[in-house]
Design a protein around this motif. Structure first.
Motif, PDB file in Angstrom:
ATOM      1  N   GLU A   5       1.211  -3.223   9.852  1.00 46.14           N
ATOM      2  CA  GLU A   5       2.410  -2.960   9.079  1.00 46.14           C
ATOM      3  C   GLU A   5       3.645  -3.257   9.924  1.00 46.14           C
ATOM      4  O   GLU A   5       3.614  -3.166  11.155  1.00 46.14           O
ATOM      5  N   LYS A  18      12.105  -3.021   3.113  1.00 47.63           N
ATOM      6  CA  LYS A  18      10.937  -3.769   2.659  1.00 47.63           C
ATOM      7  C   LYS A  18       9.881  -3.718   3.749  1.00 47.63           C
ATOM      8  O   LYS A  18      10.109  -4.227   4.851  1.00 47.63           O
ATOM      9  N   SER A  20       6.083  -4.621   5.206  1.00 50.99           N
ATOM     10  CA  SER A  20       5.104  -5.705   5.124  1.00 50.99           C
ATOM     11  C   SER A  20       3.790  -5.247   5.716  1.00 50.99           C
ATOM     12  O   SER A  20       3.758  -4.448   6.658  1.00 50.99           O
ATOM     13  N   CYS A  21       2.714  -5.774   5.177  1.00 47.86           N
ATOM     14  CA  CYS A  21       1.374  -5.516   5.701  1.00 47.86           C
ATOM     15  C   CYS A  21       0.645  -6.848   5.738  1.00 47.86           C
ATOM     16  O   CYS A  21       0.518  -7.512   4.702  1.00 47.86           O
ATOM     17  N   THR A  22       0.202  -7.236   6.903  1.00 47.62           N
ATOM     18  CA  THR A  22      -0.578  -8.453   7.019  1.00 47.62           C
ATOM     19  C   THR A  22      -2.006  -8.105   7.400  1.00 47.62           C
ATOM     20  O   THR A  22      -2.237  -7.157   8.157  1.00 47.62           O
ATOM     21  N   ARG A  71       2.259  -9.111  -3.506  1.00 51.98           N
ATOM     22  CA  ARG A  71       1.410  -9.739  -2.483  1.00 51.98           C
ATOM     23  C   ARG A  71       1.622 -11.238  -2.502  1.00 51.98           C
ATOM     24  O   ARG A  71       1.949 -11.830  -3.540  1.00 51.98           O
ATOM     25  N   MET A  77      -0.198 -11.447   3.026  1.00 53.84           N
ATOM     26  CA  MET A  77       0.813 -10.399   3.134  1.00 53.84           C
ATOM     27  C   MET A  77       0.873  -9.571   1.850  1.00 53.84           C
ATOM     28  O   MET A  77       0.735 -10.099   0.742  1.00 53.84           O
ATOM     29  N   TYR A  79       3.660  -6.595   0.345  1.00 49.76           N
ATOM     30  CA  TYR A  79       4.981  -6.043   0.598  1.00 49.76           C
ATOM     31  C   TYR A  79       5.181  -4.765  -0.218  1.00 49.76           C
ATOM     32  O   TYR A  79       4.636  -4.624  -1.315  1.00 49.76           O
TER      33      TYR A  79
END
Length: 128
Positions: A5, A18, A20-22, A71, A77, A79
Motif C-alpha cells: 500500500e 488516494k 494505492s495497492c499494488t 482497479r 493496482m 485504488y
C-alpha cells in the motif's frame, strides 16, 4: 503473494487522499482486492472491496458516497479514493486478497481478511 500500500498522509478534515495497492506473485487480474482499516485502540474495520470477475464493489455504510474503489489490472493496482475525510477515518489502511473472485460483498471482504494475504499498511491521519 505480496501487497504493498501507499498514499497515506496527513490531511485536514474535509480533504481527500488516494491510496494505492499494488500486488505481485499472484494472478492480480483474477483476484478480488479489499481494504480494511484500523485506528489505535479500535477494532479492525472493513472498508471496501472490488470484484475482479464482475467489477462489482462494496462499501461500508460510513464511507459510502465518500470513498471510491477502482482497479487497473494492466498496472496491477487497486485504488481507494477517499473524499470528505473525517478524523474518524484515520488509521492504518491495509489491502487484502484471498486470490479468489466473486461478487463484492462484506462477506467476501471478511473472507479475504480471514483466509488471505495482507499488505503492510499505510497510515492515514486526519486533523480536525
Amino acid at each position: 503473494v505480496q501487497l504493498v500500500e501507499s498514499g497515506g498522509d496527513l490531511v485536514q478534515a474535509g480533504g481527500s487522499l488516494k491510496l494505492s495497492c499494488t500486488g505481485s506473485g499472484f494472478s492480480f487480474a483474477s483476484s478480488d482486492i479489499g481494504w480494511w482499516r484500523q485506528a489505535p485502540g479500535k477494532a479492525r474495520e472493513a472498508v471496501s472491496c472490488i470484484s475482479s470477475s464482475d467489477g462489482s464493489t462494496w462499501y461500508a455504510d460510513d464511507v459510502k458516497g465518500r470513498f471510491v474503489i477502482s482497479r487497473d489490472n494492466a498496472k496491477n493496482m487497486v485504488y481507494l479514493q477517499m473524499n470528505s475525510l473525517d478524523p474518524e477515518d484515520a488509521g492504518v489502511y491495509y489491502c487484502v486478497t484471498d486470490v479468489q473472485t466473486r461478487p463484492a460483498s462484506r462477506r467476501a471482504l471478511q473472507h479475504m481478511a480471514a483466509m488471505g494475504y495482507w499488505g503492510q499498511g499505510t497510515q492515514v491521519t486526519v486533523s480536525s
